[in-house]
Design a protein around this motif. Structure first.
Motif, PDB file in Angstrom:
ATOM      1  N   VAL A  49      -3.963  -0.212  -6.161  1.00 38.00           N
ATOM      2  CA  VAL A  49      -2.720   0.196  -4.712  1.00 38.00           C
ATOM      3  C   VAL A  49      -1.801  -0.932  -5.328  1.00 38.00           C
ATOM      4  CG1 VAL A  49      -2.522  -0.263  -2.405  1.00 38.00           C
ATOM      5  CG2 VAL A  49      -4.820   1.149  -3.144  1.00 38.00           C
ATOM      6  N   PRO A  50      -0.197  -0.532  -4.803  1.00 37.72           N
ATOM      7  CA  PRO A  50       0.555  -1.704  -5.710  1.00 37.72           C
ATOM      8  C   PRO A  50       0.646  -2.573  -4.592  1.00 37.72           C
ATOM      9  CG  PRO A  50       1.312   0.854  -5.446  1.00 37.72           C
ATOM     10  CD  PRO A  50      -0.079   1.029  -5.565  1.00 37.72           C
ATOM     11  N   GLN A  51       1.226  -3.499  -5.257  1.00 38.28           N
ATOM     12  CA  GLN A  51       1.299  -4.565  -4.126  1.00 38.28           C
ATOM     13  C   GLN A  51       2.676  -4.638  -2.605  1.00 38.28           C
ATOM     14  OE1 GLN A  51      -0.183  -7.404  -4.803  1.00 38.28           O
ATOM     15  NE2 GLN A  51      -1.030  -7.004  -7.016  1.00 38.28           N
ATOM     16  N   LEU A  52       3.136  -4.297  -3.391  1.00 34.57           N
ATOM     17  CA  LEU A  52       4.478  -3.212  -2.118  1.00 34.57           C
ATOM     18  C   LEU A  52       3.291  -2.920  -1.001  1.00 34.57           C
ATOM     19  CD1 LEU A  52       6.663  -3.735  -0.497  1.00 34.57           C
ATOM     20  CD2 LEU A  52       7.135  -1.283  -0.997  1.00 34.57           C
ATOM     21  N   ILE A  53       2.094  -2.431  -1.416  1.00 34.78           N
ATOM     22  CA  ILE A  53       1.347  -1.266  -0.348  1.00 34.78           C
ATOM     23  C   ILE A  53       0.828  -2.343   0.469  1.00 34.78           C
ATOM     24  CG2 ILE A  53      -0.128   0.430   0.069  1.00 34.78           C
ATOM     25  CD1 ILE A  53       1.835   1.971  -1.882  1.00 34.78           C
ATOM     26  N   GLN A  54       0.434  -3.448  -0.328  1.00 34.12           N
ATOM     27  CA  GLN A  54      -0.775  -4.237  -0.483  1.00 34.12           C
ATOM     28  C   GLN A  54      -0.184  -5.360   1.003  1.00 34.12           C
ATOM     29  OE1 GLN A  54      -2.767  -6.013  -3.374  1.00 34.12           O
ATOM     30  NE2 GLN A  54      -3.806  -3.992  -4.340  1.00 34.12           N
ATOM     31  N   HIS A  55       1.067  -5.854   0.738  1.00 40.90           N
ATOM     32  CA  HIS A  55       1.807  -6.999   1.162  1.00 40.90           C
ATOM     33  C   HIS A  55       1.468  -6.702   2.879  1.00 40.90           C
ATOM     34  CE1 HIS A  55       3.907 -10.271   2.279  1.00 40.90           C
ATOM     35  NE2 HIS A  55       4.426  -9.156   2.632  1.00 40.90           N
ATOM     36  N   GLN A  56       1.929  -5.235   2.923  1.00 36.15           N
ATOM     37  CA  GLN A  56       2.283  -4.625   4.299  1.00 36.15           C
ATOM     38  C   GLN A  56       1.006  -4.208   4.622  1.00 36.15           C
ATOM     39  OE1 GLN A  56       3.978  -0.402   2.694  1.00 36.15           O
ATOM     40  NE2 GLN A  56       6.012  -1.133   2.636  1.00 36.15           N
ATOM     41  N   CYS A  57       0.561  -3.577   4.829  1.00 33.90           N
ATOM     42  CA  CYS A  57      -1.340  -3.696   4.298  1.00 33.90           C
ATOM     43  C   CYS A  57      -1.984  -5.603   5.330  1.00 33.90           C
ATOM     44  CB  CYS A  57      -2.455  -3.115   3.820  1.00 33.90           C
ATOM     45  SG  CYS A  57      -2.090  -1.254   3.656  1.00 33.90           S
ATOM     46  N   GLU A  58      -1.429  -5.738   4.179  1.00 33.12           N
ATOM     47  CA  GLU A  58      -1.853  -6.875   4.954  1.00 33.12           C
ATOM     48  C   GLU A  58      -0.976  -7.997   6.356  1.00 33.12           C
ATOM     49  OE1 GLU A  58      -1.462 -10.103   1.162  1.00 33.12           O
ATOM     50  OE2 GLU A  58      -3.151  -8.534   0.231  1.00 33.12           O
ATOM     51  N   LEU A  59      -0.326  -7.384   6.899  1.00 40.75           N
ATOM     52  CA  LEU A  59       0.808  -8.377   7.342  1.00 40.75           C
ATOM     53  C   LEU A  59       0.349  -7.298   8.508  1.00 40.75           C
ATOM     54  CD1 LEU A  59       4.339  -7.947   5.921  1.00 40.75           C
ATOM     55  CD2 LEU A  59       2.620 -10.025   6.382  1.00 40.75           C
ATOM     56  N   GLN A  60      -0.224  -6.746   8.712  1.00 39.73           N
ATOM     57  CA  GLN A  60      -1.205  -5.589   9.903  1.00 39.73           C
ATOM     58  C   GLN A  60      -2.350  -6.111   9.705  1.00 39.73           C
ATOM     59  OE1 GLN A  60       0.336  -3.848  12.016  1.00 39.73           O
ATOM     60  NE2 GLN A  60       2.386  -4.240  10.686  1.00 39.73           N
ATOM     61  N   GLY A  61      -3.213  -6.817   8.920  1.00 42.79           N
ATOM     62  CA  GLY A  61      -5.115  -7.015   9.133  1.00 42.79           C
ATOM     63  C   GLY A  61      -5.626  -5.958   8.933  1.00 42.79           C
ATOM     64  N   ILE A  62      -5.026  -5.098   7.384  1.00 39.26           N
ATOM     65  CA  ILE A  62      -5.578  -4.015   7.089  1.00 39.26           C
ATOM     66  C   ILE A  62      -5.669  -4.929   5.430  1.00 39.26           C
ATOM     67  CG2 ILE A  62      -5.450  -2.141   5.839  1.00 39.26           C
ATOM     68  CD1 ILE A  62      -3.379  -1.124   7.831  1.00 39.26           C
ATOM     69  N   THR A  63      -7.304  -4.096   5.184  1.00 42.18           N
ATOM     70  CA  THR A  63      -7.844  -5.069   3.946  1.00 42.18           C
ATOM     71  C   THR A  63      -7.901  -3.545   3.197  1.00 42.18           C
ATOM     72  OG1 THR A  63      -9.569  -5.121   4.448  1.00 42.18           O
ATOM     73  CG2 THR A  63      -8.283  -6.868   5.155  1.00 42.18           C
ATOM     74  N   VAL A  64      -7.255  -3.510   1.741  1.00 43.22           N
ATOM     75  CA  VAL A  64      -7.805  -3.027   0.780  1.00 43.22           C
ATOM     76  C   VAL A  64      -8.863  -3.494   0.130  1.00 43.22           C
ATOM     77  CG1 VAL A  64      -7.302  -1.005  -1.309  1.00 43.22           C
ATOM     78  CG2 VAL A  64      -5.749  -1.357   1.137  1.00 43.22           C
ATOM     79  N   PRO A  65     -10.247  -3.447   0.085  1.00 46.30           N
ATOM     80  CA  PRO A  65     -11.101  -4.238  -0.890  1.00 46.30           C
ATOM     81  C   PRO A  65     -10.985  -3.793  -1.983  1.00 46.30           C
ATOM     82  CG  PRO A  65     -12.345  -3.591   1.247  1.00 46.30           C
ATOM     83  CD  PRO A  65     -10.987  -2.731   0.760  1.00 46.30           C
TER      84      PRO A  65
END
Length: 118
Positions: A49-65
């Motif tokens: 998963v691209p870093q930008l998408i991971q960062h956007q997800c993290e800001l919303q409390g979403i994790t991609v294990p």
């Protein structure tokens, strides 16, 4: 199989966005109904998963294990433990691609979902 963990406030919007898919999008709810874990198939060819998408997800409390992470699956469907929010379709397990689930998540975030990470 991959998993994407989404706070419950955003998960209903994500499920609604994925409802058009021909197969069910299995989702598991934790015992306190705080998070949904969406099961997905890895993209082919596989890529992280691209870093930008991971960062956007993290800001919303979403994790991609990370690959190789264990996923808790329900043993029964009682509401006191891990349980299905959306059970897999009986028969051969067919999961949506990870990119489809992430797209549904991103669209829900961009449309202003009222999410407060726990």
């Amino acid at each position: 199989m991959e998993a994407i963990v989404v706070p419950s406030g955003l998960s209903e919007q994500v499920r609604a966005r994925l409802a058009h898919l021909p197969q069910a999008t299995p989702a598991i709810v934790d015992p306190r109904n705080r998070y949904y874990t969406f099961l997905a198939a890895p993209d082919m060819p596989y890529h992280t998963v691209p870093q930008l998408i991971q960062h956007q997800c993290e800001l919303q409390g979403i994790t991609v294990p990370q690959p190789g992470t264990r996923v808790m699956l329900p043993r029964s469907d009682d509401q006191f433990g891990w349980h299905w929010a959306c059970e897999p379709t009986p028969g051969r397990l067919r999961l949506p691609q990870r990119s489809l689930v992430l797209t549904a998540i991103r669209l829900s975030i961009y449309e202003g979902a009222d999410v407060v990470p726990a």
